[in-house]
Design an enzyme around this catalytic site. Structure first.
Site, PDB file in Angstrom:
ATOM      1  N   SER A  11       0.830  -1.194   0.000  1.00 50.52           N
ATOM      2  CA  SER A  11       0.000   0.000   0.000  1.00 50.52           C
ATOM      3  C   SER A  11       0.876   1.260   0.000  1.00 50.52           C
ATOM      4  O   SER A  11       1.742   1.421  -0.861  1.00 50.52           O
ATOM      5  CB  SER A  11      -0.941  -0.047   1.209  1.00 50.52           C
ATOM      6  OG  SER A  11      -1.909   0.953   1.159  1.00 50.52           O
TER       7      SER A  11
ATOM      8  N   ASP B 174      -8.260  -5.200  -6.156  1.00 45.90           N
ATOM      9  CA  ASP B 174      -7.707  -4.277  -5.163  1.00 45.90           C
ATOM     10  C   ASP B 174      -7.866  -2.840  -5.664  1.00 45.90           C
ATOM     11  O   ASP B 174      -7.385  -2.487  -6.734  1.00 45.90           O
ATOM     12  CB  ASP B 174      -6.234  -4.614  -4.924  1.00 45.90           C
ATOM     13  CG  ASP B 174      -5.601  -3.761  -3.838  1.00 45.90           C
ATOM     14  OD1 ASP B 174      -6.256  -2.823  -3.336  1.00 45.90           O
ATOM     15  OD2 ASP B 174      -4.438  -4.035  -3.478  1.00 45.90           O
TER      16      ASP B 174
ATOM     17  N   HIS C  24      -7.559  -5.603  -0.856  1.00 44.94           N
ATOM     18  CA  HIS C  24      -6.317  -4.903  -0.535  1.00 44.94           C
ATOM     19  C   HIS C  24      -5.572  -5.555   0.632  1.00 44.94           C
ATOM     20  O   HIS C  24      -4.424  -5.232   0.897  1.00 44.94           O
ATOM     21  CB  HIS C  24      -6.613  -3.442  -0.204  1.00 44.94           C
ATOM     22  CG  HIS C  24      -5.397  -2.582  -0.063  1.00 44.94           C
ATOM     23  ND1 HIS C  24      -4.432  -2.480  -1.046  1.00 44.94           N
ATOM     24  CD2 HIS C  24      -4.966  -1.796   0.968  1.00 44.94           C
ATOM     25  CE1 HIS C  24      -3.476  -1.657  -0.643  1.00 44.94           C
ATOM     26  NE2 HIS C  24      -3.760  -1.240   0.573  1.00 44.94           N
TER      27      HIS C  24
END
Length: 470
Positions: free
Chosen positions: A288, A352, A445
């Site tokens: 991320s 995602d 995610h």
């Protein structure tokens, strides 16, 4: 902010200075430079309503996050304590029994067993035994994923896993401030793997913590900088890494008088380690936000002409990384990654949503670069220039995304019976997947699926990756 001496152009947002009247005027006036919360310097600034609407949303989101900072922190603290309380006492029923017997175990947040919210979404801590150190292409990706997952934890937890489970050398966990919010916003840890030849030092940047409003502000801040005409770069990520007010990126700073910025501190540690081990290399990784910081760390090394470090950089492995710059910046990075022979592998799992943000459209300029290692919900992978449905929100993709979210929930219950107990999903992750039914791509995610992809995934067309970069 006076940034002309280090930027060709910039857009710096100051949400704390924005009143409701300022925000309304922004929507009705194309004169960006007249808004006191917008610091803008560019030859022909975009003035379309769509561009101003994006700025409006970014500022509103940051102001809301500022307001929710303490409530979010309290909620995160309570949830982590509850999850660890259940774990420390052997589950809900044993918790009740221990309360009745006066034997309640209170978890210690600094202990080697205290696990973060992110850690509870995927409780695996062992390296994949099926991937051997001599299999460079898979081993570095697997090791990077586990490091990117581990960096969310506390010092004692990470130290225990690295030393006692991975049999590697733990070099430390570090937290860094930035020059804009004066808050600790970046966390990274380093460890050294001596199982490979040559030795490799792994630098893992932490991603966005679910209840950290400061990190979320970094994500939604669409400020940007064009440093010496290399292209527009995401300002929020650059600020977190160590970009300084009125100074930009000086090549060196005084470590005694300057704050602890992530870039300068990690660069110093790498210089010292690599100087003492002439054969060692290093890799950068992150999930991320951590992935964005990892690849931008390389940019600053290039910007400072740190050839000695760049020549020792084996690769950058990111998971669920958002976009970090425009097309011009991407071409600049591709040229330098090729010149220094740096492997850059950007892993994207299925739907995602984070790798598809910020938008790549006419209002926003963000664009990925390099090869995308894309895995579908069956963990079948292929190397692509760009992931499907590049901007996430699409009527065409809406129904398939919802169907896939239901499939992922079912797959989570079935997979342990096919692949073994290591792939069992706990109640917390299942709850996360249920939330993902309402917002498809949110639960995608999580690190569970990226971990599964590196362990179970098959990847087609690997030789194409370098061609895509070229």
């Amino acid at each position: 902010m006076d940034a002309e001496h280090f930027c060709q152009g910039y857009l710096n947002l100051k949400p704390r200075d924005a009143s409701l009247v300022d925000l309304i005027l922004l929507l009705f006036s194309a004169e960006l430079e007249q808004r006191r919360f917008v610091d803008c310097h560019e030859r022909q600034p975009p003035r379309s309503f769509g561009y101003r609407w994006v700025i409006f949303i970014s500022v509103i989101a940051q102001k809301v996050l500022f307001f929710l900072r303490k409530p979010m922190a309290i909620a995160g603290y309570a949830l982590e304590m509850w999850l660890n309380l259940l774990s420390s006492n052997g589950g809900f029923y044993m918790l009740l029994i221990n309360v009745l017997k006066g034997r309640l175990v209170i978890p210690d947040r600094s202990s080697a067993t205290f696990t973060s919210v992110v850690g509870y979404s995927d409780i695996r801590v062992e390296l994949d035994a099926q991937v051997k150190p001599n299999d460079d292409s898979r081993y570095y990706a697997s090791l990077s994923l586990m490091a990117a997952k581990l960096v969310y934890e506390n010092n004692a937890f990470i130290s225990n896993i690295v030393k006692n489970h991975w049999n590697m050398e733990f070099l430390g966990l570090y937290r860094f401030s930035n020059d804009y919010q004066k808050l600790f916003s970046v966390q990274a840890f380093l460890h050294q793997d001596k199982m490979v030849n040559p030795d490799v030092i792994v630098v893992a940047f932490r991603g966005t913590q679910p209840f950290d409003a400061t990190a979320w502000c970094t994500d939604v801040d669409i400020s940007w900088y064009d440093i010496q005409n290399v292209g527009k770069i995401h300002g929020g990520f650059m600020k977190a890494l160590g970009l300084q007010k009125n100074r930009g990126w000086p090549k060196d700073i005084d470590p005694e008088s300057e704050p602890s910025f992530a870039y300068y501190s990690i660069r110093k540690m790498l210089r010292e380690r690599l100087q003492n081990n002439k054969e060692a290399k290093f890799i950068l990784t992150g999930h991320s936000l951590g992935g964005a910081l990892a690849i931008l760390f390389v940019f600053v090394l290039v910007f400072h002409k740190e050839s000695c470090l760049l020549e020792r950089l084996e690769g950058v492995y990111t998971f669920g990384q958002p976009r970090v710059g425009d097309e011009q910046f991407g071409k600049f990075m591709e040229r330098n990654l090729k010149d220094y022979e740096v492997n850059y592998k950007r892993y994207v799992y299925c739907n995602d949503m984070v790798p598809r943000l910020p938008y790549d459209d006419r209002n926003l300029f963000f664009k990925h670069f390099g090869a995308c290692f894309y895995y579908d919900s069956f963990y079948q992978g292929k190397v692509m220039k760009e992931e499907p449905n590049k901007n996430y929100f699409s009527l065409l993709w809406a129904l398939p995304k919802y169907v896939n979210a239901y499939w992922e929930l079912i797959r989570g219950a079935v997979l342990p019976y096919i692949e073994g107990p290591d792939y069992r999903e706990g109640w917390f992750l299942r709850l996360y997947r249920v939330i993902g039914l309402a917002i498809p791509g949110l639960s995608a995610h999580g690190l569970q699926d990226y971990n599964n992809a590196t362990r179970l995934g098959s990847l087609a067309s690997v030789p194409q990756a370098q061609d895509l970069i070229q």
